[in-house]
Design an enzyme around this catalytic site. Structure first.
Site, PDB file in Angstrom:
ATOM      1  N   GLY A 257       0.871  -1.171  -0.250  1.00 14.40           N
ATOM      2  CA  GLY A 257      -0.470  -0.374   0.058  1.00 14.40           C
ATOM      3  C   GLY A 257       0.738   1.302  -0.116  1.00 14.40           C
ATOM      4  O   GLY A 257       1.967   0.994   0.195  1.00 14.40           O
ATOM      5  N   CYS A 258       0.403   2.229  -0.271  1.00  9.04           N
ATOM      6  CA  CYS A 258       1.088   4.282  -0.606  1.00  9.04           C
ATOM      7  C   CYS A 258       1.508   4.091   0.808  1.00  9.04           C
ATOM      8  O   CYS A 258       2.399   4.217   1.115  1.00  9.04           O
ATOM      9  CB  CYS A 258       0.291   4.928  -1.227  1.00  9.04           C
ATOM     10  N   TYR A 259       0.425   4.236   2.188  1.00  9.58           N
ATOM     11  CA  TYR A 259       0.892   5.108   3.615  1.00  9.58           C
ATOM     12  C   TYR A 259       1.806   3.799   3.838  1.00  9.58           C
ATOM     13  O   TYR A 259       3.238   4.172   4.563  1.00  9.58           O
ATOM     14  CB  TYR A 259      -0.275   4.528   4.072  1.00  9.58           C
TER      15      TYR A 259
ATOM     16  N   ILE B 219       6.434   9.748  -0.643  1.00  5.43           N
ATOM     17  CA  ILE B 219       6.878   8.937  -1.356  1.00  5.43           C
ATOM     18  C   ILE B 219       5.878  10.070  -2.707  1.00  5.43           C
ATOM     19  O   ILE B 219       5.024  10.817  -2.240  1.00  5.43           O
ATOM     20  CB  ILE B 219       6.545   8.065  -1.407  1.00  5.43           C
TER      21      ILE B 219
ATOM     22  N   THR C 164       3.884   2.149   2.642  1.00 10.20           N
ATOM     23  CA  THR C 164       5.747   2.138   1.675  1.00 10.20           C
ATOM     24  C   THR C 164       6.023   3.516   2.328  1.00 10.20           C
ATOM     25  O   THR C 164       7.101   2.784   2.741  1.00 10.20           O
ATOM     26  CB  THR C 164       5.682   2.665   0.304  1.00 10.20           C
TER      27      THR C 164
END
Length: 344
Positions: free
Chosen positions: A147-149, A316, A151
């Site tokens: 997932g983005c968070y 990111i 990462t």
């Protein structure tokens, strides 16, 4: 040339994947799917010169021999059947949903509210946080893109957790651009609602991505120490980007210099980790449009530089390192290509 199929290609992540593949020296588009837009061309959905035809998933299942990898950009719960069918055909699969990120299917049910229909494949899937699990990704046939968070948080805190220096209680504020919600028509994400506004949501211990933080950081020190995450994501009026600010306790006597040495050792030679100099915090601008993760390390109290409280910032691009770029990086590692191909 390697060829890629992209399932769910008409979301923001799908668009970014096509962009990266066009830059890649050894990868090209094979086919694209869209259930809602099957029969149309990609340039009818996005303002782009790419006139690829869009097919549905059922058609894609009959064309697995045309591609070397399938990137699945499908909603959570919808990837399970697709992974099962593509994997059974022997095609490499990189899944960008949450369906194969968690090893424990009971944990998956707790956070996502549904039973996993192919639990046997959860054991086969490799968690594709490249900098931490590179050796496990070599040759992998099924990769779960993080997932983005998580990462940003996991890369930001992993060295501390691995060393046993990450305190039990971790407080995190994360901010994400509107594209993190996908191409939804929900009122919350409309321009007038989101512009000039910041909205927290799923505050405390509610957001599903906490499960990935617990899985990665809890195991980092051999599972010797668990962590309690208080995580509050915020929707901010940006197109793209994530900034996570993490408030942590470290053992007494651990200095800023020793923390910096720890991070430098853990991330030595990593092409996409940018450790910022002392006094500099990560910002969205450090990473927007790139596959990098920028990390800043700052004592919480400037009068006590060797105190036990630190603020770690990590940024990111949610669509690239938090999605499409990490997926391409995973593919490069899995098949033995230059890890940075298409990403620099």
């Amino acid at each position: 040339m390697h060829k890629a199929g992209i399932a769910g290609a008409t979301g923001y992540i799908g668009y970014e994947l096509i962009t990266l593949i066009h830059r890649h020296p050894e990868l090209e588009v094979g086919w694209l799917t869209s259930e809602r837009n099957a029969g149309k061309r990609f340039d009818q959905i996005f303002s782009t010169p790419w006139d690829y035809s869009l097919i549905n998933l059922e058609s894609a299942y009959l064309r697995t021999d045309e591609v070397d990898v399938v990137f699945l950009c499908l909603p959570h719960a919808e990837s399970m059947e697709a992974v099962k069918r593509f994997y059974a055909e022997g095609v490499r699969v990189i899944d960008l949903s949450a369906d194969f990120r968690l090893k424990d299917v009971d944990v998956y049910k707790r956070w996502y509210g549904i039973d996993h229909t192919v639990p046997e494949l959860c054991a086969e899937a490799r968690y594709g946080l490249c900098e931490l699990y590179r050796s496990e990704l070599d040759g992998a046939q099924l990769i779960a893109n993080p997932g983005c968070y998580p990462t940003s948080v996991n890369l930001g805190l992993y060295p501390l957790a691995k060393a046993g220096w990450l305190g039990e209680r971790v407080i995190i504020d994360s901010m994400s651009g509107v594209s993190g919600a996908g191409r939804k028509t929900n009122l919350t994400y409309q321009f007038v609602e989101a512009n000039e506004n910041i909205t927290p949501y799923n505050v405390g211990h509610r957001h599903r991505h906490i499960a990935e933080m617990e899985q990665v950081l809890g195991a980092a020190n051999g599972g010797k120490r668990g962590h309690r995450f208080l995580f509050t994501p915020h929707l901010v009026p940006l197109n793209r980007g994530i900034l996570s600010t993490m408030y942590v306790d470290v053992p007494a006597g651990v200095t800023e210099e020793s923390i910096r040495e720890l991070y430098a050792e853990n991330y030595a030679g990593e092409p996409f980790i940018h450790l910022l100099p002392a006094g500099t915090q990560a910002s969205v601008a450090h990473t927007a449009g790139t596959n990098r993760c920028a990390i800043g390390i700052t004592p919480a109290d400037p009068l006590l530089p060797d105190g036990s409280e630190y603020v770690i910032t990590a940024s990111i691009d949610n669509l690239i390192k938090g999605g499409s770029g990490q997926a391409v990086q995973n593919y490069n590692i899995a098949v033995g290509l230059d890890e940075t191909a298409g990403l620099q």
